[in-house]
Design a protein around this motif. Sequence first.
Motif, PDB file in Angstrom:
ATOM      1  N   SER B 166       3.845 -64.088  -9.962  1.00 47.58           N
ATOM      2  CA  SER B 166       4.781 -63.404  -9.613  1.00 47.58           C
ATOM      3  C   SER B 166       4.476 -61.973  -8.961  1.00 47.58           C
ATOM      4  CB  SER B 166       6.019 -63.365 -10.595  1.00 47.58           C
ATOM      5  OG  SER B 166       6.353 -64.701 -10.852  1.00 47.58           O
ATOM      6  N   ILE B 167       3.401 -61.704  -8.924  1.00 40.78           N
ATOM      7  CA  ILE B 167       2.663 -60.527  -8.529  1.00 40.78           C
ATOM      8  C   ILE B 167       2.633 -60.375  -7.147  1.00 40.78           C
ATOM      9  CG2 ILE B 167       0.677 -58.798  -8.283  1.00 40.78           C
ATOM     10  CD1 ILE B 167       0.154 -59.602 -11.311  1.00 40.78           C
ATOM     11  N   VAL B 168       3.472 -59.308  -6.445  1.00 38.05           N
ATOM     12  CA  VAL B 168       3.672 -59.077  -5.197  1.00 38.05           C
ATOM     13  C   VAL B 168       2.901 -57.777  -4.812  1.00 38.05           C
ATOM     14  CG1 VAL B 168       5.712 -60.599  -4.778  1.00 38.05           C
ATOM     15  CG2 VAL B 168       5.727 -57.962  -5.273  1.00 38.05           C
ATOM     16  N   GLY B 169       2.748 -57.485  -3.255  1.00 34.28           N
ATOM     17  CA  GLY B 169       2.155 -56.345  -2.843  1.00 34.28           C
ATOM     18  C   GLY B 169       3.138 -55.060  -3.185  1.00 34.28           C
ATOM     19  N   SER B 170       4.063 -55.122  -2.534  1.00 29.15           N
ATOM     20  CA  SER B 170       5.145 -53.899  -2.301  1.00 29.15           C
ATOM     21  C   SER B 170       6.687 -54.286  -2.659  1.00 29.15           C
ATOM     22  CB  SER B 170       5.046 -53.726  -0.669  1.00 29.15           C
ATOM     23  OG  SER B 170       5.916 -54.954  -0.103  1.00 29.15           O
ATOM     24  N   TYR B 171       7.236 -52.918  -2.586  1.00 31.26           N
ATOM     25  CA  TYR B 171       8.645 -53.011  -3.082  1.00 31.26           C
ATOM     26  C   TYR B 171       9.152 -54.017  -2.194  1.00 31.26           C
ATOM     27  CZ  TYR B 171       7.209 -48.451  -4.992  1.00 31.26           C
ATOM     28  OH  TYR B 171       6.374 -47.488  -5.724  1.00 31.26           O
ATOM     29  N   GLU B 172       8.931 -53.907  -0.553  1.00 31.57           N
ATOM     30  CA  GLU B 172       9.674 -54.935   0.287  1.00 31.57           C
ATOM     31  C   GLU B 172       9.476 -56.142  -0.121  1.00 31.57           C
ATOM     32  OE1 GLU B 172       7.831 -52.188   0.594  1.00 31.57           O
ATOM     33  OE2 GLU B 172       8.877 -51.032   2.322  1.00 31.57           O
ATOM     34  N   ASP B 173       8.226 -56.581  -0.671  1.00 30.84           N
ATOM     35  CA  ASP B 173       8.035 -58.130  -1.020  1.00 30.84           C
ATOM     36  C   ASP B 173       8.846 -58.383  -2.160  1.00 30.84           C
ATOM     37  OD1 ASP B 173       6.045 -58.290   0.879  1.00 30.84           O
ATOM     38  OD2 ASP B 173       4.335 -57.857  -0.503  1.00 30.84           O
ATOM     39  N   ALA B 174       8.979 -57.573  -3.075  1.00 32.27           N
ATOM     40  CA  ALA B 174      10.027 -57.782  -4.434  1.00 32.27           C
ATOM     41  C   ALA B 174      11.572 -58.134  -3.773  1.00 32.27           C
ATOM     42  CB  ALA B 174       9.854 -56.704  -5.304  1.00 32.27           C
ATOM     43  N   TRP B 175      11.805 -57.211  -2.675  1.00 31.63           N
ATOM     44  CA  TRP B 175      13.501 -57.485  -2.196  1.00 31.63           C
ATOM     45  C   TRP B 175      13.337 -58.839  -1.595  1.00 31.63           C
ATOM     46  CZ3 TRP B 175      16.256 -55.078  -5.165  1.00 31.63           C
ATOM     47  CH2 TRP B 175      16.276 -53.790  -5.446  1.00 31.63           C
ATOM     48  N   SER B 176      12.381 -59.175  -0.755  1.00 31.63           N
ATOM     49  CA  SER B 176      12.020 -60.588  -0.135  1.00 31.63           C
ATOM     50  C   SER B 176      12.401 -61.491  -1.254  1.00 31.63           C
ATOM     51  CB  SER B 176      11.232 -60.763   0.600  1.00 31.63           C
ATOM     52  OG  SER B 176      10.864 -59.570   1.557  1.00 31.63           O
ATOM     53  N   ARG B 177      11.809 -61.571  -2.431  1.00 30.24           N
ATOM     54  CA  ARG B 177      12.081 -62.748  -3.341  1.00 30.24           C
ATOM     55  C   ARG B 177      13.481 -62.801  -3.699  1.00 30.24           C
ATOM     56  NH1 ARG B 177       8.124 -64.171  -7.569  1.00 30.24           N
ATOM     57  NH2 ARG B 177       6.560 -65.323  -6.198  1.00 30.24           N
ATOM     58  N   PHE B 178      14.025 -61.697  -3.862  1.00 31.45           N
ATOM     59  CA  PHE B 178      15.646 -61.857  -4.410  1.00 31.45           C
ATOM     60  C   PHE B 178      16.341 -62.386  -3.360  1.00 31.45           C
ATOM     61  CE2 PHE B 178      14.611 -58.403  -7.176  1.00 31.45           C
ATOM     62  CZ  PHE B 178      15.488 -58.596  -8.386  1.00 31.45           C
ATOM     63  N   ARG B 179      16.005 -61.951  -1.947  1.00 26.31           N
ATOM     64  CA  ARG B 179      16.847 -62.526  -0.744  1.00 26.31           C
ATOM     65  C   ARG B 179      16.729 -63.884  -0.810  1.00 26.31           C
ATOM     66  NH1 ARG B 179      15.024 -57.790   2.069  1.00 26.31           N
ATOM     67  NH2 ARG B 179      16.909 -56.007   2.043  1.00 26.31           N
ATOM     68  N   GLU B 180      15.270 -64.449  -0.941  1.00 21.02           N
ATOM     69  CA  GLU B 180      15.159 -66.138  -0.728  1.00 21.02           C
ATOM     70  C   GLU B 180      15.748 -66.777  -1.865  1.00 21.02           C
ATOM     71  OE1 GLU B 180      10.773 -66.102  -1.121  1.00 21.02           O
ATOM     72  OE2 GLU B 180      10.826 -64.869   0.713  1.00 21.02           O
ATOM     73  N   GLU B 181      15.786 -66.238  -3.082  1.00 27.02           N
ATOM     74  CA  GLU B 181      16.465 -66.905  -4.069  1.00 27.02           C
ATOM     75  C   GLU B 181      17.919 -67.002  -4.130  1.00 27.02           C
ATOM     76  OE1 GLU B 181      15.245 -66.024  -8.274  1.00 27.02           O
ATOM     77  OE2 GLU B 181      13.402 -66.941  -7.094  1.00 27.02           O
ATOM     78  N   ALA B 182      18.634 -66.191  -3.285  1.00 29.29           N
ATOM     79  CA  ALA B 182      19.880 -66.106  -3.168  1.00 29.29           C
ATOM     80  C   ALA B 182      20.379 -66.824  -2.091  1.00 29.29           C
ATOM     81  CB  ALA B 182      20.479 -64.761  -3.119  1.00 29.29           C
ATOM     82  N   ALA B 183      19.485 -67.306  -1.088  1.00 28.21           N
ATOM     83  CA  ALA B 183      19.681 -67.828   0.092  1.00 28.21           C
ATOM     84  C   ALA B 183      21.030 -67.536   1.056  1.00 28.21           C
ATOM     85  CB  ALA B 183      19.761 -69.499  -0.295  1.00 28.21           C
ATOM     86  N   GLY B 184      20.847 -66.375   1.373  1.00 32.38           N
ATOM     87  CA  GLY B 184      21.949 -65.684   2.220  1.00 32.38           C
ATOM     88  C   GLY B 184      23.219 -65.264   1.256  1.00 32.38           C
ATOM     89  N   GLY B 185      23.425 -65.648   0.052  1.00 28.40           N
ATOM     90  CA  GLY B 185      24.393 -65.071  -0.478  1.00 28.40           C
ATOM     91  C   GLY B 185      24.104 -63.671  -1.145  1.00 28.40           C
ATOM     92  N   ASP B 186      24.838 -63.144  -1.744  1.00 27.84           N
ATOM     93  CA  ASP B 186      24.623 -61.799  -2.662  1.00 27.84           C
ATOM     94  C   ASP B 186      24.006 -61.968  -3.554  1.00 27.84           C
ATOM     95  OD1 ASP B 186      26.513 -60.026  -1.164  1.00 27.84           O
ATOM     96  OD2 ASP B 186      28.375 -60.676  -2.247  1.00 27.84           O
ATOM     97  N   PHE B 187      22.631 -60.949  -3.442  1.00 32.16           N
ATOM     98  CA  PHE B 187      21.636 -61.058  -4.380  1.00 32.16           C
ATOM     99  C   PHE B 187      21.512 -60.218  -5.344  1.00 32.16           C
ATOM    100  CE2 PHE B 187      20.479 -59.211  -0.541  1.00 32.16           C
ATOM    101  CZ  PHE B 187      19.735 -58.077  -0.981  1.00 32.16           C
ATOM    102  N   MET B 188      22.287 -59.077  -5.415  1.00 33.83           N
ATOM    103  CA  MET B 188      22.179 -58.045  -6.304  1.00 33.83           C
ATOM    104  C   MET B 188      22.887 -58.357  -7.604  1.00 33.83           C
ATOM    105  SD  MET B 188      19.856 -55.803  -5.343  1.00 33.83           S
ATOM    106  CE  MET B 188      19.884 -54.330  -5.656  1.00 33.83           C
ATOM    107  N   PRO B 189      21.937 -58.360  -8.737  1.00 29.63           N
ATOM    108  CA  PRO B 189      22.761 -58.473 -10.054  1.00 29.63           C
ATOM    109  C   PRO B 189      23.269 -57.030 -10.375  1.00 29.63           C
ATOM    110  CG  PRO B 189      20.383 -58.300 -10.345  1.00 29.63           C
ATOM    111  CD  PRO B 189      20.745 -58.555  -9.059  1.00 29.63           C
ATOM    112  N   ARG B 190      23.835 -57.148 -11.532  1.00 35.92           N
ATOM    113  CA  ARG B 190      24.522 -55.609 -11.857  1.00 35.92           C
ATOM    114  C   ARG B 190      23.488 -54.658 -11.819  1.00 35.92           C
ATOM    115  NH1 ARG B 190      24.740 -51.584 -15.659  1.00 35.92           N
ATOM    116  NH2 ARG B 190      23.530 -52.760 -17.103  1.00 35.92           N
TER     117      ARG B 190
END
Lengths: 474, 228
Positions: B166-190
């Motif tokens: 689960s180690i990624v390079g950049s902050y942007e990579d970390a956000w990409s993972r959130f988006r991928e998992e949510a598959a288009g839905g709202d992806f931000m937890p509280r």
Amino acid sequence: MDATSHRFRDNARHALANGRLKESLASFTKTFPEKRQKVIDRLPEFDALRDEGVRIKNHVLANLDFYLERFEAKATAAGAQIHWCRDAAEARETVLSICRAAGARTVTKSKSMIGEEIAINEFLESNGVRPVETDLGEYIIQVRGESPSHILVPAIHLKGPDIAQTFREKHTALPPGRALDEPEAILREARTVLRGEFLAADVGLTGANMLVAETGSIVVVTNEGNADLVMSLPKVHVAVASLEKVVPTLEDAATILRLLARSATGQDITAYTTFATGPKRPGDPDGPDEFHIVLLDNGRTAMLGGEFRDMLRCIRCGACLNHCPVYAGIGGHAYGWVYSGPMGSVLTPSLLGAHQADDLPNASTFCGKCEQVCPMRIPLPTMMRHLRERQFTTGGPAAKGRGALKVWAFFARRPALYRRATALAIGALAFLGGGRGRFRRLPLTSAWTGPRDLPAPQGRTFQALWAERRRRKP
Amino acid sequence: MSARDDILSAVRLATGGGAALGRSAVARAFDERLAKPTANLIPERGKGTPAELLVRFIAESEAAAATVARVAGRSGIPAAVADYLAAHGLPRRVRAAPALKDVPWPEGIGIAVDYGKADADTPVGLSCAVSGIAETGTLVLPSGPATPTTLNYLPDVHIVVLETASIVGSYEDAWSRFREEAAGGDFMPRTVNWITGPSRSADIELILLLGVHGPRRLHILLLDGQDA
Ligand code: SF4
């Protein structure tokens, strides 16, 4: 806080006379620039990232209504409640009514410049709600009844023994004989006392470093972790943010985060960076039941339409303070309001009105260092010059030099007279200056000679020396 | 007029008239960006092969005063926790994220483990990160029913489980993972907590002190495989 920016001269004179303050400032204005340089050397793209940051902020400012509306829509959809406030008074009333509705007696706070700007602590206190600062430095100055002297290190003007003394007076329930000589012991005591406050608080109050339009999130950075306890333990969280904090996307937030801590404390990133989006979700074991966001104008829209719009790019990193020779000499309190250093010299007159802060734009050597280090490339010296020019036409302190300039102009237009008058004056001054070659005091110039000596002229005018040199050269 | 209308019209006035200025074009560009997120400049230190990123993640988190231990898989977590607590003479009482309920704690290991959010006197919190960001050694911990936030802040000792994969390079990579998992839905937890090293302050005479309000120690267990 009550602004004393209009008393800048007195404030600065007091600060210059304070030896201990000078010592703290000296170590501080050396350490921070060194640390900043070190982390920047590790990031070759730093300057390119600054350009990106400027581009992002300029784009947001040009389309601020759009991004604010998008932010509002997303935050509301996530369950946050948005409160638009025109000025400090509206913001104070809003926060108070949220506290009242929650039946709050204690409010924990994480350091917020906007909180200082709207003077929320005094207001809550006078209305029976007890605000408790939880940032270590803020807590120290709160129990001492002082105001922050630096936006990042609020208690920079204090030494360990001052703080120990304050804690002994304030924490009377603790054994009087306890040791508080080591900074570590002071820290432990603050941690223990504040733990109780965190758990007892009904409302948590924070600022926000950014608002993300894409997700309706607020971004809060700290090194202590206090903001996260403020945001997750009480049943109500209120974040107060000014309009210009909005950025379009999480990627844009990432870019600005790469600039913020490096410019501020010389860290690559702070220990804690939190993205908070709405209140507790179904099934969440912790988090607040209510999440309120106060969107505050308080002078920003006026700046947006004026010549100081660029100042709204400011991310409050404090780099311009840390590198400022004037700030290094007098510290933050002398500026008399929330914002100090070069950014304060521009912000305070813009937000409070020029008459409240006449001297601030003049408190500059125009060395240009602030603009050089500002991650948002804000032309601070140019802005201070504009403020001075404005004063000159409206009769502020810069205009006081006008009389002297008129006298000079009279002579300058009459070269023969000028030569004779200056030769006479300089001869007299050289004679009066005597063997010491310096004046400690001169009539009519006490503002200059008060803190420094004036070198006595050596007896000849520049014009006389120039003419002689021309004669000697064939 | 409401404060909202007042402020928004003042903004429009100051920026030259809102819609007239082509806000619809701005809106279109923004929506396109949301549909297909684009990063700004990503520094070189946020890029690299998985092996390079792993090395950088460890170096950066240690530079931020965290400690790192390599663990073969989930079943190795109890022993790694026991070793760490013993080595530093720390209390053997752990509150873990419910997301870690499948970790088998052997009888006789001598550690009391329970699950849920942290209390004021929880000495050790054990939680799990969804990514580690190599560029600054930053852990990413989202809140959720099985991942209480308070575990990250209240205990004096914070131990975090992170899979090496689960180690990624950049902050942007970390956000990409959130988006991928949510598959288009709202992806931000509280809340999403980025954590880089333990809690710190230099508020007293600029002396760096650890463990102000948050944990004094941050220990990362890097899981090299799903299981040993
Ligand atoms: S003016 Fe620039 S350097 Fe000063 S606090 Fe703002 S962003 Fe930082």
